[in-house]
Design a protein around this motif. Structure first.
Motif, PDB file in Angstrom:
ATOM      1  N   TYR A 196      19.677 -33.627   9.471  1.00 41.97           N
ATOM      2  CA  TYR A 196      18.304 -34.035   9.148  1.00 41.97           C
ATOM      3  C   TYR A 196      17.405 -32.846   8.837  1.00 41.97           C
ATOM      4  CZ  TYR A 196      18.130 -33.565  14.320  1.00 41.97           C
ATOM      5  OH  TYR A 196      18.266 -33.127  15.622  1.00 41.97           O
ATOM      6  N   TYR A 197      17.880 -31.625   9.092  1.00 44.37           N
ATOM      7  CA  TYR A 197      17.122 -30.432   8.723  1.00 44.37           C
ATOM      8  C   TYR A 197      17.353 -30.002   7.281  1.00 44.37           C
ATOM      9  CZ  TYR A 197      15.341 -29.193  13.375  1.00 44.37           C
ATOM     10  OH  TYR A 197      14.650 -29.172  14.551  1.00 44.37           O
ATOM     11  N   ASN A 198      18.186 -30.716   6.541  1.00 41.25           N
ATOM     12  CA  ASN A 198      18.429 -30.356   5.140  1.00 41.25           C
ATOM     13  C   ASN A 198      17.115 -30.238   4.374  1.00 41.25           C
ATOM     14  OD1 ASN A 198      21.156 -30.400   5.632  1.00 41.25           O
ATOM     15  ND2 ASN A 198      21.527 -32.384   4.671  1.00 41.25           N
ATOM     16  N   ASP A 199      16.969 -29.163   3.622  1.00 40.19           N
ATOM     17  CA  ASP A 199      15.784 -28.881   2.801  1.00 40.19           C
ATOM     18  C   ASP A 199      14.545 -28.501   3.612  1.00 40.19           C
ATOM     19  OD1 ASP A 199      17.245 -29.552   0.458  1.00 40.19           O
ATOM     20  OD2 ASP A 199      16.789 -31.679   0.775  1.00 40.19           O
ATOM     21  N   TYR A 200      14.705 -28.329   4.911  1.00 42.03           N
ATOM     22  CA  TYR A 200      13.564 -27.914   5.735  1.00 42.03           C
ATOM     23  C   TYR A 200      13.279 -26.430   5.515  1.00 42.03           C
ATOM     24  CZ  TYR A 200      10.925 -26.571   9.902  1.00 42.03           C
ATOM     25  OH  TYR A 200       9.969 -26.051  10.763  1.00 42.03           O
ATOM     26  N   ILE A 201      12.019 -26.096   5.274  1.00 42.87           N
ATOM     27  CA  ILE A 201      11.602 -24.696   5.105  1.00 42.87           C
ATOM     28  C   ILE A 201      11.178 -24.150   6.456  1.00 42.87           C
ATOM     29  CG2 ILE A 201       9.946 -23.139   4.015  1.00 42.87           C
ATOM     30  CD1 ILE A 201       9.779 -25.106   1.696  1.00 42.87           C
ATOM     31  N   LEU A 202      11.767 -23.047   6.874  1.00 43.85           N
ATOM     32  CA  LEU A 202      11.499 -22.505   8.208  1.00 43.85           C
ATOM     33  C   LEU A 202      10.032 -22.166   8.400  1.00 43.85           C
ATOM     34  CD1 LEU A 202      14.599 -20.185   8.687  1.00 43.85           C
ATOM     35  CD2 LEU A 202      14.211 -22.469   9.613  1.00 43.85           C
ATOM     36  N   ASN A 203       9.576 -22.359   9.632  1.00 43.34           N
ATOM     37  CA  ASN A 203       8.169 -22.154   9.962  1.00 43.34           C
ATOM     38  C   ASN A 203       7.845 -20.669  10.056  1.00 43.34           C
ATOM     39  OD1 ASN A 203       5.826 -21.945  12.138  1.00 43.34           O
ATOM     40  ND2 ASN A 203       5.737 -23.977  11.220  1.00 43.34           N
ATOM     41  N   PRO A 204       6.686 -20.227   9.559  1.00 44.00           N
ATOM     42  CA  PRO A 204       6.336 -18.807   9.610  1.00 44.00           C
ATOM     43  C   PRO A 204       5.858 -18.314  10.975  1.00 44.00           C
ATOM     44  CG  PRO A 204       4.586 -20.040   8.545  1.00 44.00           C
ATOM     45  CD  PRO A 204       5.715 -21.012   8.754  1.00 44.00           C
ATOM     46  N   GLN A 205       5.500 -19.240  11.885  1.00 42.32           N
ATOM     47  CA  GLN A 205       4.965 -18.825  13.179  1.00 42.32           C
ATOM     48  C   GLN A 205       5.956 -18.939  14.335  1.00 42.32           C
ATOM     49  OE1 GLN A 205       2.177 -19.693  10.460  1.00 42.32           O
ATOM     50  NE2 GLN A 205       2.561 -21.549  11.626  1.00 42.32           N
ATOM     51  N   VAL A 206       6.869 -19.916  14.261  1.00 40.60           N
ATOM     52  CA  VAL A 206       7.722 -20.236  15.407  1.00 40.60           C
ATOM     53  C   VAL A 206       9.176 -19.974  15.053  1.00 40.60           C
ATOM     54  CG1 VAL A 206       8.296 -21.986  17.121  1.00 40.60           C
ATOM     55  CG2 VAL A 206       6.056 -22.036  16.005  1.00 40.60           C
ATOM     56  N   SER A 207       9.923 -19.392  15.986  1.00 42.11           N
ATOM     57  CA  SER A 207      11.331 -19.073  15.745  1.00 42.11           C
ATOM     58  C   SER A 207      12.147 -20.322  15.425  1.00 42.11           C
ATOM     59  CB  SER A 207      11.926 -18.371  16.974  1.00 42.11           C
ATOM     60  OG  SER A 207      11.372 -17.092  17.133  1.00 42.11           O
ATOM     61  N   ASP A 208      13.262 -20.113  14.772  1.00 41.30           N
ATOM     62  CA  ASP A 208      14.145 -21.176  14.303  1.00 41.30           C
ATOM     63  C   ASP A 208      14.940 -21.753  15.481  1.00 41.30           C
ATOM     64  OD1 ASP A 208      15.895 -22.787  12.936  1.00 41.30           O
ATOM     65  OD2 ASP A 208      16.971 -21.153  11.937  1.00 41.30           O
ATOM     66  N   ASP A 209      14.726 -23.025  15.786  1.00 39.11           N
ATOM     67  CA  ASP A 209      15.427 -23.646  16.916  1.00 39.11           C
ATOM     68  C   ASP A 209      16.530 -24.602  16.457  1.00 39.11           C
ATOM     69  OD1 ASP A 209      14.230 -26.781  17.564  1.00 39.11           O
ATOM     70  OD2 ASP A 209      13.202 -25.548  16.089  1.00 39.11           O
ATOM     71  N   ARG A 210      16.868 -24.606  15.187  1.00 37.07           N
ATOM     72  CA  ARG A 210      17.794 -25.608  14.675  1.00 37.07           C
ATOM     73  C   ARG A 210      19.179 -25.515  15.304  1.00 37.07           C
ATOM     74  NH1 ARG A 210      17.782 -24.458   8.524  1.00 37.07           N
ATOM     75  NH2 ARG A 210      17.875 -22.351   9.417  1.00 37.07           N
ATOM     76  N   PHE A 211      19.645 -24.303  15.600  1.00 36.39           N
ATOM     77  CA  PHE A 211      20.986 -24.121  16.147  1.00 36.39           C
ATOM     78  C   PHE A 211      21.081 -24.507  17.621  1.00 36.39           C
ATOM     79  CE2 PHE A 211      21.139 -21.148  12.549  1.00 36.39           C
ATOM     80  CZ  PHE A 211      22.377 -21.443  12.010  1.00 36.39           C
ATOM     81  N   ILE A 212      19.989 -24.312  18.356  1.00 36.90           N
ATOM     82  CA  ILE A 212      20.090 -24.482  19.807  1.00 36.90           C
ATOM     83  C   ILE A 212      19.922 -25.952  20.175  1.00 36.90           C
ATOM     84  CG2 ILE A 212      19.595 -22.127  20.522  1.00 36.90           C
ATOM     85  CD1 ILE A 212      16.696 -22.782  20.794  1.00 36.90           C
ATOM     86  N   GLN A 213      21.034 -26.549  20.605  1.00 38.84           N
ATOM     87  CA  GLN A 213      21.093 -27.968  20.941  1.00 38.84           C
ATOM     88  C   GLN A 213      21.552 -28.197  22.378  1.00 38.84           C
ATOM     89  OE1 GLN A 213      20.254 -30.539  18.680  1.00 38.84           O
ATOM     90  NE2 GLN A 213      19.529 -28.867  17.367  1.00 38.84           N
ATOM     91  N   ASP A 214      21.845 -27.127  23.104  1.00 41.16           N
ATOM     92  CA  ASP A 214      22.304 -27.237  24.491  1.00 41.16           C
ATOM     93  C   ASP A 214      21.327 -26.514  25.416  1.00 41.16           C
ATOM     94  OD1 ASP A 214      24.748 -28.585  23.796  1.00 41.16           O
ATOM     95  OD2 ASP A 214      25.528 -26.648  23.110  1.00 41.16           O
ATOM     96  N   VAL A 215      20.977 -27.163  26.526  1.00 47.16           N
ATOM     97  CA  VAL A 215      20.024 -26.587  27.473  1.00 47.16           C
ATOM     98  C   VAL A 215      20.509 -25.233  27.960  1.00 47.16           C
ATOM     99  CG1 VAL A 215      18.965 -26.898  29.746  1.00 47.16           C
ATOM    100  CG2 VAL A 215      19.154 -28.836  28.185  1.00 47.16           C
TER     101      VAL A 215
END
Length: 218
Positions: free
Chosen positions: A45-64
């Motif tokens: 569901y992140y396909n075509d999402y442009i990364l945010n300029p203020q907040v780090s990329d959390d797309r990979f982290i899916q485990d607590v």
């Protein structure tokens, strides 16, 4: 929700829209070299999402407990809810793809930006990745998270959103928007959040549907 919310939202978007779009494009290019120790893949569901300029990329982290660091700082995942739910509000379809509670240590260069939200140099925040679809043949006006309340009693409004990804306001006929909304919180050990959307308005600023309340449990 009163329709005046969109007057404030529109003014804010005019001020930040152009600069954010340019910054997001450069950030997306920079992040192609970022790495993570996580073995997770990015959800589709992140396909075509442009990364945010203020907040780090959390797309990979899916485990607590997982962390990710890039040019904007370091994120650590504290809680997650990733079972998609769709809510129909008149002709608006709102899908919450995931909700996370994260601890963030911003890069020094971003401290000034976050000082308008908090004076802490690192902090916790709750975020949602949402998709909004206008299923009608006319433009509508809508905000996915006008108010966010936590089980600890904290309350945030759309003005506290740290992502600024232009999900609020007008959405064109048959258009789909997707992106993040996120809010800094003082207490990260919470059982749930409750999101109150805005009402739905037409082009003439006439209300056509009441707001919806969405409860997300961690």
């Amino acid at each position: 929700m009163k329709k005046a919310i969109f007057l404030f939202i529109s003014l804010s978007l005019l001020l930040i829209g152009c600069s954010n779009n340019n910054t997001e494009q450069s950030v997306a290019a920079e992040n192609q070299s970022d790495t993570t120790n996580s073995s997770n893949t990015i959800p589709s569901y992140y396909n075509d999402y442009i990364l945010n300029p203020q907040v780090s990329d959390d797309r990979f982290i899916q485990d607590v407990g997982e962390s990710f660091r890039d040019k904007r700082g370091e994120l650590t995942l504290q809680a997650i809810k990733n079972d998609s739910q769709t809510y129909k509000i008149d002709s608006i379809e709102l899908t919450i793809r995931e909700a996370k509670i994260l601890h963030f240590k911003p890069d020094y260069g971003l401290i000034d930006f976050f000082h308008s939200y908090t004076h802490d140099e690192e902090f916790d925040f709750v975020k949602m990745f949402a998709e909004i679809k206008n299923t009608s043949d006319t433009p509508l006006k809508f905000a996915p998270a006008a108010i966010v309340s936590t089980s600890s009693g904290e309350k945030k409004t759309w003005e506290d959103d740290i992502y600024l990804e232009e999900l609020n306001g007008e959405i064109g006929a048959n258009e789909t928007k997707k992106g993040n909304v996120g809010f800094i919180i003082k207490k990260s050990k919470i059982d749930f959040i409750e999101i109150t959307t805005s009402d739905v308005f037409n082009e003439k600023e006439e209300k056509i549907s009441d707001a919806e309340k969405v409860k997300l449990e961690f």
